[in-house]
Design a protein around this motif. Structure first.
Motif, PDB file in Angstrom:
ATOM      1  N   THR A   1       0.752  -1.004   0.051  1.00  0.00           N
ATOM      2  CA  THR A   1      -0.053   0.204   0.002  1.00  0.00           C
ATOM      3  C   THR A   1       0.769   1.011   0.017  1.00  0.00           C
ATOM      4  OG1 THR A   1      -0.236  -0.072   2.414  1.00  0.00           O
ATOM      5  CG2 THR A   1      -1.809  -1.351   1.196  1.00  0.00           C
ATOM      6  N   GLU A   2       0.231   2.446  -0.481  1.00  0.00           N
ATOM      7  CA  GLU A   2       0.969   3.678  -0.402  1.00  0.00           C
ATOM      8  C   GLU A   2       1.732   4.015   0.852  1.00  0.00           C
ATOM      9  OE1 GLU A   2       0.432   7.880  -2.965  1.00  0.00           O
ATOM     10  OE2 GLU A   2      -1.265   6.624  -1.999  1.00  0.00           O
ATOM     11  N   GLY A   3       2.903   4.424   1.051  1.00  0.00           N
ATOM     12  CA  GLY A   3       3.570   4.639   2.200  1.00  0.00           C
ATOM     13  C   GLY A   3       4.436   3.542   2.879  1.00  0.00           C
ATOM     14  N   LYS A   4       4.185   2.230   2.301  1.00  0.00           N
ATOM     15  CA  LYS A   4       4.766   1.236   2.979  1.00  0.00           C
ATOM     16  C   LYS A   4       6.313   0.809   2.650  1.00  0.00           C
ATOM     17  CE  LYS A   4       4.207  -2.904   5.315  1.00  0.00           C
ATOM     18  NZ  LYS A   4       3.001  -3.719   5.452  1.00  0.00           N
ATOM     19  N   MET A   5       7.054   0.644   3.571  1.00  0.00           N
ATOM     20  CA  MET A   5       8.477   0.390   3.110  1.00  0.00           C
ATOM     21  C   MET A   5       8.748  -1.038   2.612  1.00  0.00           C
ATOM     22  SD  MET A   5      10.386   2.844   4.110  1.00  0.00           S
ATOM     23  CE  MET A   5      12.074   2.181   3.754  1.00  0.00           C
ATOM     24  N   VAL A   6       9.448  -1.037   1.348  1.00  0.00           N
ATOM     25  CA  VAL A   6       9.841  -2.393   0.654  1.00  0.00           C
ATOM     26  C   VAL A   6      11.055  -2.368   0.540  1.00  0.00           C
ATOM     27  CG1 VAL A   6       9.202  -3.296  -1.733  1.00  0.00           C
ATOM     28  CG2 VAL A   6       7.554  -2.030  -0.648  1.00  0.00           C
ATOM     29  N   THR A   7      11.544  -3.957   0.522  1.00  0.00           N
ATOM     30  CA  THR A   7      13.291  -4.065   0.490  1.00  0.00           C
ATOM     31  C   THR A   7      13.403  -4.970  -0.843  1.00  0.00           C
ATOM     32  OG1 THR A   7      13.525  -4.168   2.882  1.00  0.00           O
ATOM     33  CG2 THR A   7      15.137  -5.390   1.651  1.00  0.00           C
ATOM     34  N   VAL A   8      14.034  -4.742  -1.560  1.00  0.00           N
ATOM     35  CA  VAL A   8      14.557  -5.535  -2.923  1.00  0.00           C
ATOM     36  C   VAL A   8      15.946  -5.981  -2.604  1.00  0.00           C
ATOM     37  CG1 VAL A   8      14.920  -5.361  -5.246  1.00  0.00           C
ATOM     38  CG2 VAL A   8      13.142  -3.824  -3.857  1.00  0.00           C
ATOM     39  N   THR A   9      15.890  -7.070  -2.967  1.00  0.00           N
ATOM     40  CA  THR A   9      17.340  -7.984  -2.737  1.00  0.00           C
ATOM     41  C   THR A   9      17.779  -8.770  -4.091  1.00  0.00           C
ATOM     42  OG1 THR A   9      17.053  -8.643  -0.527  1.00  0.00           O
ATOM     43  CG2 THR A   9      18.503  -9.796  -1.333  1.00  0.00           C
ATOM     44  N   CYS A  10      18.927  -8.462  -4.438  1.00  0.00           N
ATOM     45  CA  CYS A  10      19.399  -9.333  -5.870  1.00  0.00           C
ATOM     46  C   CYS A  10      20.768 -10.167  -5.288  1.00  0.00           C
ATOM     47  CB  CYS A  10      19.710  -8.197  -6.788  1.00  0.00           C
ATOM     48  SG  CYS A  10      20.901  -8.660  -8.158  1.00  0.00           S
ATOM     49  N   ALA A  11      20.778 -11.517  -5.756  1.00  0.00           N
ATOM     50  CA  ALA A  11      21.618 -12.431  -5.416  1.00  0.00           C
ATOM     51  C   ALA A  11      21.878 -13.391  -6.507  1.00  0.00           C
ATOM     52  CB  ALA A  11      21.190 -13.316  -4.076  1.00  0.00           C
ATOM     53  N   ALA A  12      23.190 -14.053  -6.645  1.00  0.00           N
ATOM     54  CA  ALA A  12      23.651 -14.939  -7.845  1.00  0.00           C
ATOM     55  C   ALA A  12      24.622 -15.882  -7.061  1.00  0.00           C
ATOM     56  CB  ALA A  12      24.151 -14.264  -8.658  1.00  0.00           C
ATOM     57  N   GLY A  13      25.136 -16.797  -7.798  1.00  0.00           N
ATOM     58  CA  GLY A  13      25.729 -17.801  -7.353  1.00  0.00           C
ATOM     59  C   GLY A  13      27.321 -17.343  -7.150  1.00  0.00           C
ATOM     60  N   ALA A  14      28.033 -18.189  -6.491  1.00  0.00           N
ATOM     61  CA  ALA A  14      29.433 -18.149  -6.244  1.00  0.00           C
ATOM     62  C   ALA A  14      30.316 -17.802  -7.441  1.00  0.00           C
ATOM     63  CB  ALA A  14      30.238 -19.204  -5.384  1.00  0.00           C
ATOM     64  N   GLY A  15      30.917 -16.482  -7.199  1.00  0.00           N
ATOM     65  CA  GLY A  15      31.944 -16.198  -8.403  1.00  0.00           C
ATOM     66  C   GLY A  15      31.299 -14.963  -9.317  1.00  0.00           C
ATOM     67  N   ALA A  16      29.782 -14.895  -9.087  1.00  0.00           N
ATOM     68  CA  ALA A  16      29.210 -13.891  -9.949  1.00  0.00           C
ATOM     69  C   ALA A  16      29.047 -12.551  -9.249  1.00  0.00           C
ATOM     70  CB  ALA A  16      27.821 -14.591 -10.342  1.00  0.00           C
ATOM     71  N   LEU A  17      29.253 -11.573 -10.078  1.00  0.00           N
ATOM     72  CA  LEU A  17      29.245 -10.150  -9.179  1.00  0.00           C
ATOM     73  C   LEU A  17      27.818  -9.698  -9.916  1.00  0.00           C
ATOM     74  CD1 LEU A  17      30.307  -7.711  -7.862  1.00  0.00           C
ATOM     75  CD2 LEU A  17      31.009  -6.726 -10.196  1.00  0.00           C
TER      76      LEU A  17
END
Length: 881
Positions: A294-310
């Motif tokens: 809903t409008e005004g709510k805090m949202v966390t975005v996470t980006c992950a990959a395998g070993a060795g990947a940037l």
């Protein structure tokens, strides 16, 4: 010499001419089976003869001397075995190979011929003529260059033993065919096409290509990735082979591996190897703590990959390879449908690989009606179907409803429908979702093309000459149209007040224009005015032509069309109407005469705007007319009279001129009438109102002339004979024919018109002068002819003392002979000849030796008929009908 098949047998007979031989015998190494003897002969059977050549000796003892003779026996062996040495399994194209053929035991070799064949084509043929008689068996060898077209060809050997010169036959045999397989293989290695990097679990195509293969269909392909053999699909195009396979590496193969392609053909192969790297690179993982916030709510975005990947999140990389990247945000309306991108990179064997993932954030908020999505003012053209859109922003997606505030029409939003002018007005639009609602008033304007109706712009307008008026048309349309009127054929727009004149009458084109189109309409302007006369359209003097059926044309200018009436005044009966074209439909019309009366008439033209008077003088004339009374159709002239014109006149006003001319030919001018003037004449009467014509037949009468008087036969007649006189006269009217005969001439016959006089059985009294006379109303004419009756008489004394005599005609039915080069031989009937071409000859036109015809009107003498000397005689037999 005797020739026998090897292993065969024969009887050998020995004989001598010694009268009393003591003994005899046969010396030979051959096996014998039986013996037969006579006084001076013996015969032994030799069996299983196998030697190529033997010479048995035959002897007899005679008078203490030994007589001997040596014989010669040779054997032959058929070519029962013909062997072709086996060919190589595969023979390279362009290299030689050997063909070898053996025929063991066959002979004699001198009668043997061997042939090496490719299919039915002879490659080499060899005869062994001249070899020793004892020679047996043969070998033929040839070197052949292998070709592409020899692939699959059959090679064979044929043997022929020809013993026909020895009285035996031709013995043939062939070897079993042997197939040759040729091939060509390029010295170059195959070409491998494959990616340098292969990801675990992915399917990638690899291909192996090799040119210069023959036959390409016989080639074998081995394709493998490391120890994993691939199953290729092979395609052929000419001499090119392409093997294509799908490689799917597994995790156990991760690292450097070798891709192998081997092509086999014949006994040779070509090989290519390449190194590839197998790697593992899973896709990155992108997560949102609140995918729907809903409008005004805090949202966390996470980006992950395998070993060795940037990893990189929305352009912000992680601190080190193998660690995730995060960001936080306070959700607003602008973040709705915001996309987040997670990008991962991995370096493999010097090459940087990239994979990414995306996710969308949905933010829930109340509706918003923005002008960009739902304008406050809509303008649409009338007619075509449109989709009315009023879209509200919001999440969840709001529903929008637009209706008139008074509870009237509702707009069908989002649907295709026609736009009509009835939809124009103000609407209230309401957007609603679970987060709230939004309200907005919108105005719908419907534009449509101009329209010119009969109320605002009538099709017909009437003006009166001399008044002041204006030409205006009112049109309906949105936006309000601009209207202009232009006279047809002109460019100037009619504006303001006009003083009406006749030239203002005509058709005007009024055109209404706005942004949606144009409407045009033709307006007919009629200008009315009082009557007026013009001399050309209503002449003061009119001549009526009798019989023409014409009516007096008095056209009056005026609008509306004036009513015209012409009434007699001077020199005419008072009140008589002059017939007009078109007829006046007034109640007094029955008093109009069928033909106008000459005199003075007063014409009055009237319409609702006034009247006008004109005086007209009427005269009557007529076209030419000829009839039997003025120009008789048959007229008669007398030959020799003074030449005169035809008696032809014509009635008409003005007086017609009459001219007559001869039909067909031009008649020369003569002072006196000739019979050549007879014929048809064409007479033409002419005046200003037309012509009339008549055909006149002119007959010319003349006095008689006896044109011909002839006798048949022409030279005279013998007593008892027949003769005919013909008289032909020219006269008009036709002449009456009369005859005068010698006194005492009896039994005279005349034709029905007296033109022919005939006598049958002529007597001496019939001889003399005859006259033919022709008579008509204009005179008389005659001609004469002399007939002579003479000839031999046969006196016969009959009886004794009385001395009576009887005179017999020498020929009852006497034949007369007339010499004439104009007449033909033949037999004619006199009555038939009178009307034929032969009548000219019979009537004496050909001259004879007895006399000829005299001059016209004179006499003809008849002499004695004699046969002319020195000329051809033509005979004519005269017979009665």
């Amino acid at each position: 010499m005797a020739l026998v098949e090897r292993g065969g047998s024969l009887w050998l007979n020995c004989s001598t001419n010694c009268p009393r031989p003591e003994r005899g015998g046969l010396e030979t190494s051959l096996r014998r089976n039986g013996t037969q003897r006579g006084l001076r002969w013996l015969a032994r059977q030799l069996i299983d003869i196998r030697e190529p050549e033997t010479q048995p000796v035959c002897f007899f003892r005679c008078a203490r001397r030994t007589l001997q003779a040596r014989g010669l026996i040779r054997t032959f062996q058929r070519p029962d075995r013909v062997e072709l040495v086996p060919l190589p399994a595969w023979q390279p194209v362009g290299e030689n190979f050997t063909l070898s053929c053996r025929v063991p035991g066959a002979g004699p070799r001198g009668s043997l011929t061997l042939t090496l064949l490719r299919g039915s084509q002879e490659l080499i043929r060899r005869s062994f003529a001249g070899e020793p008689p004892r020679a047996r068996g043969a070998v033929l060898t040839a070197t052949v260059l292998a070709r592409r077209e020899d692939h699959g060809a059959n090679f064979s050997c044929r043997a022929e033993l020809d013993l026909r010169p020895q009285g035996l036959g031709l013995f043939e045999n062939s070897s079993a065919p042997r197939e040759l397989r040729t091939f060509a293989l390029s010295p170059d290695p195959p070409r491998l096409a494959a990616p340098r990097l292969l990801e675990v679990g992915s399917e990638r195509l690899v291909s192996c290509t090799l040119d210069g293969l023959f036959p390409a269909s016989e080639a074998g392909v081995y394709l493998a990735l490391g120890d994993q053999r691939l199953s290729p699909d092979i395609t052929l195009e000419g001499d090119e082979l392409m093997a294509t396979a799908t490689a799917t590496p597994s995790s156990e193969q991760e690292g450097s591996r070798q891709l192998v392609c081997i092509v086999n053909l014949g006994a040779e192969s070509r090989e290519t190897r390449e190194n590839v790297t197998v790697y593992s690179f899973p896709a990155p993982l992108l997560t949102l703590s609140e995918p729907r916030a809903t409008e005004g709510k805090m949202v966390t975005v996470t980006c992950a990959a395998g070993a060795g990947a940037l990893v990189t999140l929305d352009g912000v990389p992680a601190a080190v390879p193998g660690q995730p990247s995060q960001l936080q945000l306070n959700a607003t309306e602008n973040d709705d449908r915001r996309s987040f991108f997670c990008d991962a990179t991995l370096e493999v064997d010097g090459e940087t690989l990239n994979k990414n993932e995306s996710a969308e954030l949905r933010v829930l908020y109340a509706p918003r009606l923005e002008d960009s999505d739902c304008p406050r003012s809509w303008t649409w053209p009338e007619g075509p179907e449109q989709i009315l859109r009023c879209v509200a922003r919001g999440n969840p997606e709001p529903s929008v409803h637009c209706a008139r505030p008074d509870g009237g029409a509702v707009l069908a939003l989002g649907l295709l429908g026609p736009i009509t002018r009835a939809l124009a007005g103000i609407y209230r639009c309401t957007a609603t979702n679970i987060q709230g609602e939004a309200v907005k008033d919108v105005t719908l304007t419907v534009e449509y093309a101009p329209a010119l109706d009969s109320v605002g712009c009538p099709e017909r307008i009437t003006w009166l000459e001399g008044t002041e008026v204006s030409l205006s048309c009112v049109a309906h349309g949105v936006p309000p149209p601009n209207v202009s009127c232009v006279r047809s054929g002109e460019a100037k727009v009619i504006e303001g007040l006009l003083r009406v004149a006749r030239e203002h009458a005509g058709t005007y084109r009024c055109e209404a224009t706005n942004a949606q189109g144009t409407a045009a309409k033709n307006v007919a302007i009629t200008v009315e005015y009082g009557p007026s006369f013009e001399e050309l359209s209503c002449p003061s003097n009119w001549t009526w032509v009798e019989g023409s059926g014409r009516l007096f044309s008095c056209e009056v200018d005026g609008k509306p069309q004036p009513r015209v009436e012409c009434v007699g005044s001077r020199n005419t009966s008072e009140g008589v109407l002059l017939p007009l074209a078109p007829p006046d439909p007034s109640p007094r019309a029955p008093s109009i005469p069928s033909e106008p009366t000459p005199g003075i008439y007063t014409c009055n033209a009237t319409n609702r705007h006034g009247s006008m008077v004109k005086t007209v003088a009427v005269s009557v004339e007529s076209p030419p007319q000829m009839d039997e009374s003025t120009c008789p159709s048959h007229q008669t002239w007398l030959e020799g009279a003074e030449a005169a014109a035809l008696a032809c006149t014509a009635r008409g006003h003005p007086s017609p001129q009459v001219r007559c001319s001869r039909e067909g030919t031009i008649q020369p001018q003569r002072l006196h009438v000739s019979r050549q003037d007879a014929g048809n004449y064409h007479c033409l009467a002419t005046n200003a109102h037309g012509t009339d014509s008549r055909t006149v037949t002119v007959g010319v009468e003349y006095q008689p002339v006896v044109a011909e008087l002839a006798a048949s036969p022409p030279g005279g007649v013998r007593p008892g004979g027949n003769f005919t006189l013909t008289c032909r006269a020219e006269a008009w009217p036709p002449a009456q024919i009369s005859w005068r005969a010698p006194p005492g001439a009896l039994n005279i016959g005349l034709s029905s018109n007296n033109s022919t006089l005939s006598v049958a059985g002529a007597l001496g009294s019939h001889g003399g002068e005859y006259e033919c006379a022709a008579t008509n109303a204009h005179g008389r004419h005659s001609r004469r002819i002399t007939v002579r009756v003479a000839g031999p008489w046969l006196w016969v004394a009959v009886g004794g003392a009385a001395g009576g005599v009887a005179l017999l005609a020498a020929g009852a039915g006497l034949a007369f002979y007339v010499q004439s080069t104009a007449c033909k031989k033949g037999e004619y009937n006199v009555q038939e000849a009178e009307s034929s071409g032969e009548a000219v000859c019979l009537n004496g036109t050909g001259g004879g030796s007895g006399g000829g015809a005299g001059a016209e009107g004179g006499t003809e003498s008849v002499g004695t008929m004699e046969t002319p000397a020195g000329g051809e005689v033509f005979a004519i037999q005269l017979t009665s009908a």
